[in-house]
Design an enzyme around this catalytic site. Sequence first.
Site, PDB file in Angstrom:
ATOM      1  N   LYS A  33      52.086  32.459  33.766  1.00 38.72           N
ATOM      2  CA  LYS A  33      50.876  32.767  34.537  1.00 38.72           C
ATOM      3  C   LYS A  33      49.992  33.745  33.749  1.00 38.72           C
ATOM      4  O   LYS A  33      50.445  34.336  32.754  1.00 38.72           O
ATOM      5  CB  LYS A  33      51.265  33.360  35.894  1.00 38.72           C
ATOM      6  CG  LYS A  33      51.985  34.691  35.806  1.00 38.72           C
ATOM      7  CD  LYS A  33      52.506  35.137  37.166  1.00 38.72           C
ATOM      8  CE  LYS A  33      53.241  36.456  37.044  1.00 38.72           C
ATOM      9  NZ  LYS A  33      53.969  36.807  38.271  1.00 38.72           N
ATOM     10  N   TYR A  37      32.500  60.500  24.145  1.00 36.70           N
ATOM     11  CA  TYR A  37      31.934  60.799  25.466  1.00 36.70           C
ATOM     12  C   TYR A  37      32.685  61.942  26.122  1.00 36.70           C
ATOM     13  O   TYR A  37      33.924  61.990  26.078  1.00 36.70           O
ATOM     14  CB  TYR A  37      32.050  59.580  26.380  1.00 36.70           C
ATOM     15  CG  TYR A  37      31.091  58.469  26.051  1.00 36.70           C
ATOM     16  CD1 TYR A  37      29.712  58.683  26.057  1.00 36.70           C
ATOM     17  CD2 TYR A  37      31.559  57.194  25.753  1.00 36.70           C
ATOM     18  CE1 TYR A  37      28.825  57.657  25.769  1.00 36.70           C
ATOM     19  CE2 TYR A  37      30.688  56.155  25.470  1.00 36.70           C
ATOM     20  CZ  TYR A  37      29.315  56.395  25.475  1.00 36.70           C
ATOM     21  OH  TYR A  37      28.460  55.385  25.194  1.00 36.70           O
TER      22      TYR A  37
HETATM   23  C1  LIG Z   1      55.317  37.089  37.702  1.00 37.38           C
HETATM   24  C2  LIG Z   1      56.520  36.720  38.460  1.00 37.38           C
HETATM   25  C3  LIG Z   1      57.783  36.686  37.832  1.00 37.38           C
HETATM   26  C4  LIG Z   1      57.999  37.146  36.404  1.00 37.38           C
HETATM   27  O1  LIG Z   1      58.134  38.535  36.381  1.00 37.38           O
HETATM   28  P1  LIG Z   1      58.572  39.345  35.063  1.00 37.38           P
HETATM   29  O2  LIG Z   1      58.767  40.714  35.564  1.00 37.38           O
HETATM   30  O3  LIG Z   1      57.427  39.281  34.105  1.00 37.38           O
HETATM   31  O4  LIG Z   1      59.797  38.693  34.553  1.00 37.38           O
HETATM   32  C5  LIG Z   1      58.858  36.239  38.572  1.00 37.38           C
HETATM   33  N1  LIG Z   1      58.717  35.865  39.859  1.00 37.38           N
HETATM   34  C6  LIG Z   1      57.545  35.909  40.504  1.00 37.38           C
HETATM   35  C7  LIG Z   1      57.454  35.485  41.923  1.00 37.38           C
HETATM   36  C8  LIG Z   1      56.404  36.343  39.833  1.00 37.38           C
HETATM   37  O5  LIG Z   1      55.229  36.403  40.480  1.00 37.38           O
END
Ligand SMILES: *Cc1c(COP(=O)(O)O)cnc(C)c1O
Length: 363
Positions: free
Chosen positions: A36, A260
Amino acid sequence: MHYRQTRAEISSSAIQHNAKWVRRKMTGGRLLGVVKADGYGHGVAPAAQALEPLVDGMAAGFMEEALAVRESGYSGPLVILEGCFSSAELTLCCEHQLSPVVHCEQQLQYIEQAHLNVPLWVWLKVDTGMHRLGWSHEQAQQALNRLQSSKNVAGVTLMSHLANADAQHRLNADQKQLFCQLSDTLNGYQARSFHNSAGLLNPDTQWPLNDNDWVRSGLLLYGINPSTVTEVQSQLQPAMRLVAPVIALHQLEKGESVGYGSGWSADKPSVVATVAMGYADGYPRQAINGTPAMVRGQQVGLAGRVSMDMLTIDVTGIDNVQIGDDVELWGPNIDVRQVAACADTISWHLLTGVSGRVPRVSV
Ligand SMILES: *Cc1c(COP(=O)(O)O)cnc(C)c1O
C-alpha cells in the site's frame, strides 16, 4: 531527464533480501507483502516486482492501489485492506480477482446484494482491541454465517490487527488471547491472519504459525525494524536511500546563524552546507538540530530549520566537502528510525511521505 540530483535510490535486491529474512522468521504460514501507499514510498511497481517471487499474496489499501498492483503485472492473491467503499467496486474485485476486507455491516450488505460472476475470497476483520476497524467478537459468528450463506463468497480469511505490536503493552497478550479464542470457537472461515511486521517479532504476540496463517508484512520488507522489542536492524537492508546534493557552502563566524528563524547558531567558526532537500520533498520539517545525515562517509547533523526545498547541515571539520557531493538523509548508513525519532514521528510516515517530485531511481 532530472536536472536536480535529489533522488530516492530503490534497491530491489534489498527488498528481496528482506523478504527472504521475513520468510526465515516465519515458522510456517503464508506471507502477504503489503505494498500500500505506493509500496511504502518505494514505488508500487518496483516493490511488487521484487516481491512477486517471494510472497504468497500482496495487500493494497484501497481499490485504486490494488489496480496499480495489477498494472505492475502481479496476478496472485491481492487483498484490499480497507475493503470496498461502494457496491460497484465488487464488480472490479471479480474482474481483477481481488479479495476485499469486510469490516462493517455496509460492506457485508454490498456482498449479500451483489450479482457477481465469480465468488470472491473475502477477509473478515474482527476487532480484538484496537477499535479502529472490524466486527466485535460478539458479532463475528453472525457475520461469518451471512458470508457463508452468500453465493458471492468463495472463502473467508479471519483477520485482526494489533494496536501495540511495536511496543511492550498489556493489550498485546489480550489481543492475541482473544484472537486465538475466536479462531478456536468460530466456524465458517478457512484461514486467518493476525500478525503485522512487529507482531511477527514480538514474543507477546507470536505463535507457531501453521498453513492457515497469513503474516501481513510491510515495513520489514523495506528493510526497517518496526519493533522496539527486538534488535534485528543489522540483519535487514534498507531498500530506500534518500539522497540530495550539496548546492552551497558557507563559512560562519562564531555567533552567526542559519536559515528561517535563525534556528541554529555557530558556537565556533563553522562550515554549513546547503542541501537540495526540503519538506516539499518529504523530509520532515519537525526535524531538530543534530538530526543525522551523512556526507563523505561521515555522520553530520542538521543545522537550522528545514525549508521547502533545502536544508542545512553542519559540516565543520569534514574534509573536502564540495558542491555536488551526495548527502544521505536516510538509507543504509543513516537509520530512518533515528531521523523519525528526531522529528517526533515514525519510519512508516517518513518512507511513505517522500513526495512525487523526488525521482525514484532503481539501483
Ligand atoms: C499496513 C498494514 C499492515 C502492515 O504493517 P507493517 O507494520 O508495515 O508490517 C498489516 N496489516 C494491516 C491491516 C495494515 O493496514
